[in-house]
Scaffold this motif. Structure first.
Motif, mmCIF file in Angstrom:
data_model
loop_
_atom_site.group_PDB
_atom_site.id
_atom_site.type_symbol
_atom_site.label_atom_id
_atom_site.label_comp_id
_atom_site.label_asym_id
_atom_site.label_seq_id
_atom_site.Cartn_x
_atom_site.Cartn_y
_atom_site.Cartn_z
ATOM 1 N N ASP A 120 5.597 3.556 -2.928
ATOM 2 C CA ASP A 120 4.930 4.653 -3.630
ATOM 3 C C ASP A 120 3.853 4.099 -4.558
ATOM 4 O OD1 ASP A 120 6.497 6.509 -2.397
ATOM 5 O OD2 ASP A 120 7.859 6.812 -4.091
ATOM 6 N N PHE A 121 2.803 4.862 -4.757
ATOM 7 C CA PHE A 121 1.662 4.400 -5.551
ATOM 8 C C PHE A 121 2.081 3.916 -6.937
ATOM 9 C CE2 PHE A 121 -2.112 4.647 -8.154
ATOM 10 C CZ PHE A 121 -3.114 4.202 -7.318
ATOM 11 N N THR A 135 0.838 -1.194 0.000
ATOM 12 C CA THR A 135 0.000 0.000 0.000
ATOM 13 C C THR A 135 0.877 1.250 0.000
ATOM 14 O OG1 THR A 135 -1.923 1.037 1.099
ATOM 15 C CG2 THR A 135 -0.141 0.268 2.520
ATOM 16 N N ASP A 136 0.291 2.366 -0.385
ATOM 17 C CA ASP A 136 0.930 3.676 -0.268
ATOM 18 C C ASP A 136 0.127 4.444 0.770
ATOM 19 O OD1 ASP A 136 2.157 6.107 -0.490
ATOM 20 O OD2 ASP A 136 1.436 6.563 -2.507
ATOM 21 N N LYS A 174 4.243 12.505 -3.928
ATOM 22 C CA LYS A 174 3.472 12.196 -2.735
ATOM 23 C C LYS A 174 2.120 12.894 -2.730
ATOM 24 C CE LYS A 174 6.518 9.626 -0.593
ATOM 25 N NZ LYS A 174 6.240 8.207 -0.287
ATOM 26 N N THR A 233 -0.571 7.147 2.212
ATOM 27 C CA THR A 233 -0.532 8.615 2.219
ATOM 28 C C THR A 233 -1.855 9.192 1.720
ATOM 29 O OG1 THR A 233 0.369 8.717 -0.043
ATOM 30 C CG2 THR A 233 1.953 8.605 1.767
ATOM 31 N N ASP A 287 5.229 -1.100 2.331
ATOM 32 C CA ASP A 287 4.945 0.299 2.002
ATOM 33 C C ASP A 287 5.724 0.679 0.749
ATOM 34 O OD1 ASP A 287 3.277 1.177 4.320
ATOM 35 O OD2 ASP A 287 5.041 0.509 5.423
ATOM 36 N N SER A 339 -4.766 0.175 -2.235
ATOM 37 C CA SER A 339 -4.392 1.559 -1.976
ATOM 38 C C SER A 339 -5.303 2.503 -2.754
ATOM 39 C CB SER A 339 -2.915 1.775 -2.366
ATOM 40 O OG SER A 339 -2.396 2.923 -1.751
#
Length: 249
Positions: free
Chosen positions: A74-75, A34-35, A163, A37, A72, A92
């Motif tokens: 980044d998308f 997942t990301d 992000k 954020t 974890d 995500s």
């Protein structure tokens, strides 16, 4: 010669046994990326992952008798990571799209969303999506927002960031005129800050799904079955209310 052959057979049997045990252990672990954020779907609070997606996966894994091993990332790395076998599932706030379905499988939809426009309340120049033309709009790299704006709003000056929080911050400090992102996160951010608003007219209406490796069709079926069960026993409804309010459906 006979002794050597016997040792070989015993060694092979031991390796097969070890492989079987490892496979059995692997079946108790659900490797999910997942990301975190993108509140309220997934984010980090007090050093811990939390959010609707996180709670949902944990509840489904419990139903399946499995333990979640989180990664974890980044998308933009979620789909490539699945293809590279770095993990088995990506959750995500991922929209189910035809392009993504070519390289990964998806579970049944688990939540409805869509792209929306977020602006400051003081911004009177953007009242409808049509007003985005010629404006600076922040989007997160790897999300559908990028291609959507490129295709449908070619006059928009896209500002692509890594992000999710950077995308929102640029609107907040006035570096861009708007952000285009998923409805849950946009609504949450507007509610939290108090000086932002989401345009009434959405850009799209879409659904979120859990992405699964294409070589694991049985896992996709198991996830669907687990989702059906937590919907039937009331767990899903409780999570909706926890993260989206008492009127959430």
């Amino acid at each position: 010669m006979l002794i050597t052959r016997r040792k070989f057979i015993l060694a092979t049997a031991a390796l097969c046994s070890a492989a079987s045990i490892a496979h059995a252990q692997d079946n108790k672990v659900l490797r999910v990326a997942t990301d975190a954020t993108f509140p309220p779907m997934e984010f980090v609070q007090n050093g811990h992952r939390t959010g609707f997606d996180i709670d949902l996966v944990e509840a489904m894994a419990k139903q399946m008798g499995r333990h979640v091993q989180w990664t974890d990332i980044d998308f933009k790395g979620l789909i490539p990571g699945l293809v590279a076998h770095r993990f088995d599932v990506a959750v995500s706030a991922i929209y189910i799209t035809d392009a993504r379905k070519k390289v990964v499988d998806f579970t049944q939809p688990y939540y409805h969303g869509g792209l929306v426009v977020l602006v400051k309340k003081s911004n009177t120049a953007i009242k409808t999506p049509a007003d985005l033309d010629g404006k600076k709009v922040s989007v997160q790299v790897g999300t559908k927002s990028v291609d959507f704006l490129r295709t449908h709003y070619p006059k928009v000056q896209r500002v692509e960031v890594e992000k999710n929080e950077d995308m929102f911050n640029l609107v907040q400090i006035g570096r861009v005129d708007a952000a285009v992102t998923g409805k849950p996160a946009a609504q949450q951010y507007a509610k939290t800050t108090g000086d932002m608003r989401v345009l009434d007219t959405p850009l799209t209406t879409e659904e979120y799904g859990m992405a699964v490796r294409k070589d694991m069709p049985q896992l996709t079926q198991q996830l669907n079955a687990a989702l059906d069960k937590i919907k039937a026993n009331g767990t899903y409804a409780k999570l909706l209310k926890k993260w989206f309010g008492p009127d959430a459906k």
